[in-house]
Design a protein around this motif. Structure first.
Motif, PDB file in Angstrom:
ATOM      1  N   ASP A 202       0.784  -1.231   0.000  1.00 50.21           N
ATOM      2  CA  ASP A 202       0.000   0.000   0.000  1.00 50.21           C
ATOM      3  C   ASP A 202       0.819   1.286   0.000  1.00 50.21           C
ATOM      4  OD1 ASP A 202      -2.751  -1.084   0.148  1.00 50.21           O
ATOM      5  OD2 ASP A 202      -2.064  -1.906   2.059  1.00 50.21           O
TER       6      ASP A 202
ATOM      7  N   LEU B 241     -10.967  -0.982  -0.052  1.00 41.03           N
ATOM      8  CA  LEU B 241     -10.054  -1.384   1.003  1.00 41.03           C
ATOM      9  C   LEU B 241      -8.626  -1.328   0.490  1.00 41.03           C
ATOM     10  CD1 LEU B 241     -12.010  -4.517   2.305  1.00 41.03           C
ATOM     11  CD2 LEU B 241     -11.802  -2.311   3.486  1.00 41.03           C
ATOM     12  N   GLY B 242      -7.665  -1.383   1.401  1.00 40.91           N
ATOM     13  CA  GLY B 242      -6.268  -1.435   1.007  1.00 40.91           C
ATOM     14  C   GLY B 242      -5.898  -2.827   0.536  1.00 40.91           C
TER      15      GLY B 242
ATOM     16  N   GLN C  76      -5.002  -5.125   3.409  1.00 40.42           N
ATOM     17  CA  GLN C  76      -6.137  -5.693   4.142  1.00 40.42           C
ATOM     18  C   GLN C  76      -6.676  -6.938   3.441  1.00 40.42           C
ATOM     19  OE1 GLN C  76      -8.476  -1.957   4.335  1.00 40.42           O
ATOM     20  NE2 GLN C  76      -8.436  -2.227   6.561  1.00 40.42           N
TER      21      GLN C  76
ATOM     22  N   ALA D 165      -2.094   3.903  13.655  1.00 34.78           N
ATOM     23  CA  ALA D 165      -2.974   3.887  12.489  1.00 34.78           C
ATOM     24  C   ALA D 165      -2.745   2.638  11.649  1.00 34.78           C
ATOM     25  CB  ALA D 165      -2.745   5.141  11.640  1.00 34.78           C
ATOM     26  N   GLN D 166      -1.487   2.220  11.501  1.00 35.67           N
ATOM     27  CA  GLN D 166      -1.182   0.996  10.763  1.00 35.67           C
ATOM     28  C   GLN D 166      -1.786  -0.209  11.453  1.00 35.67           C
ATOM     29  OE1 GLN D 166       3.091   1.185  10.876  1.00 35.67           O
ATOM     30  NE2 GLN D 166       3.255   2.187   8.870  1.00 35.67           N
TER      31      GLN D 166
ATOM     32  N   ASP E 222      -4.406  -0.298  13.464  1.00 35.60           N
ATOM     33  CA  ASP E 222      -5.862  -0.284  13.333  1.00 35.60           C
ATOM     34  C   ASP E 222      -6.312  -0.779  11.963  1.00 35.60           C
ATOM     35  OD1 ASP E 222      -6.700   0.555  15.859  1.00 35.60           O
ATOM     36  OD2 ASP E 222      -6.360   2.666  15.394  1.00 35.60           O
ATOM     37  N   VAL E 223      -5.652  -0.309  10.916  1.00 32.93           N
ATOM     38  CA  VAL E 223      -6.015  -0.730   9.562  1.00 32.93           C
ATOM     39  C   VAL E 223      -5.837  -2.236   9.407  1.00 32.93           C
ATOM     40  CG1 VAL E 223      -5.324  -0.603   7.130  1.00 32.93           C
ATOM     41  CG2 VAL E 223      -5.586   1.491   8.462  1.00 32.93           C
ATOM     42  N   ALA E 224      -4.730  -2.746   9.923  1.00 35.33           N
ATOM     43  CA  ALA E 224      -4.472  -4.180   9.814  1.00 35.33           C
ATOM     44  C   ALA E 224      -5.479  -4.991  10.616  1.00 35.33           C
ATOM     45  CB  ALA E 224      -3.049  -4.492  10.280  1.00 35.33           C
TER      46      ALA E 224
ATOM     47  N   ASP F 100      -8.476  -4.207  11.324  1.00 33.44           N
ATOM     48  CA  ASP F 100      -9.782  -4.170  10.653  1.00 33.44           C
ATOM     49  C   ASP F 100      -9.941  -5.335   9.688  1.00 33.44           C
ATOM     50  OD1 ASP F 100     -10.514  -1.856  11.967  1.00 33.44           O
ATOM     51  OD2 ASP F 100     -10.003  -0.508  10.307  1.00 33.44           O
TER      52      ASP F 100
END
Length: 317
Positions: free
Chosen positions: A236, A267-268, A271, A292-293, A295-297, A299
């Motif tokens: 990403d 989505l990324g 993910q 932040a990284q 949290d995204v992971a 998710d």
């Protein structure tokens, strides 16, 4: 600190850089957020991170975890600690030629050191970090048997080992009535390297999850943990190119499918990679250094891929 999240996350928090590349304040924040979001497993090693430490030895990661556990009295009941033995340099600069290895004496000494640094009395998962051909695997298993018999260690796993040595280890454990190895920790991601190559950071010839290891694990009920599942952010982050060893026509096709599915879901790509691994029963280890990284992971654990999406992602290259 209490965990308000009733959903248990299958993801693992990798603590490799804690205390070296990641400062203690940030490490504590990542650990707190991981637990708040239902995280259970935290992975470290006695040698982390010797290559980034001022002393040339590992131990910083375990020490940070130990201080976090001491500062959060309720945390030990909420998390499971996974650590590794066998890869610590005997002296600064001696790795990989001279490392502690997997002799019974070395295993016991390494575990004692980890317990002291972590400030705990038992280890939930103890990994053999990399194979040691100078020691009979049966001798290593005998040492593990003593540790599981007195409840110092609950489970044992193997990282960076060929399947045949794990089968020998499991057979010996069964013959002496001990706890067999029931988990692999290997490098695994969505893309595959060119034949005969290893990804950056993998110095072990059997460190990348192969079709044989996957088949062996499936046939024997062995759990698979994946390190570096996100290529250190390359899926990403345009500033982090995909490593050159993945540059081949098959990767182009895989990335095109990944792009389509990620775009359709808004989505990324990373993910989708994590969701794809989880769909195949693989437990990814997260190694980011920012909340932040993380949290995204995390998710990604709630993303359910359709059968059609999985089939498209799985198409042979």
């Amino acid at each position: 600190m209490t965990n308000q999240n009733t959903t248990v996350s299958p993801l693992v928090l990798g603590a490799m850089s804690f205390g070296t590349l990641v400062d203690e304040e940030t490490s504590f924040a990542l650990l707190d957020r991981f637990v708040e979001r239902g995280g259970i497993w935290i992975d470290t090693a006695d040698c982390y991170s010797f290559w980034a430490s001022e002393t040339g030895h590992g131990g910083a990661s375990e020490e940070v975890l130990g201080r976090w556990l001491a500062a959060r009295p309720s945390a030990r009941a909420q998390v499971r600690i996974s650590t590794k033995v066998g890869a610590e340099p005997l002296w600064p600069g001696s790795w990989p030629e001279r490392r502690t290895g997997l002799s019974p004496r070395a295993v016991r000494a390494a575990v004692d050191g980890s317990l002291e640094r972590l400030g705990i009395d038992s280890i939930d998962m103890l990994w053999l970090h990399q194979e040691d051909r100078a020691v009979a695997i049966e001798d290593t298993v005998d040492a593990l048997a003593e540790l599981t018999a007195d409840a110092t260690v609950s489970r044992v796993g193997a990282s960076n080992h060929p399947a045949w040595r794990i089968e020998r280890a499991r057979a010996h454990a069964r013959s002496i009535g001990s706890v067999p190895i029931d988990a692999f920790q290997l490098n695994s991601t969505y893309l595959r390297t060119r034949p005969g190559t290893l990804p950056p950071g993998v110095a072990h010839p059997f460190g990348v999850l192969s079709d044989e290891q996957r088949d062996f694990a499936r046939a024997n009920g062995i759990e698979i943990w994946a390190y570096t599942p996100l290529l250190s952010g390359a899926y990403d982050n345009p500033e982090k190119p995909v490593p050159e060893v993945y540059d081949h026509p098959g990767s182009a096709r895989r990335l095109a499918v990944l792009d389509e599915i990620a775009a359709a879901r808004s989505l990324g790509r990373g993910q989708i990679v994590l969701a794809w691994q989880l769909a195949h029963g693989i437990r990814p280890i997260l190694g980011g250094s920012k909340l932040a990284q993380l949290d995204v992971a995390m998710d990604a654990a709630s993303i359910s891929l359709s059968v059609e999406e999985i089939e498209r992602l799985d198409e042979p290259v």
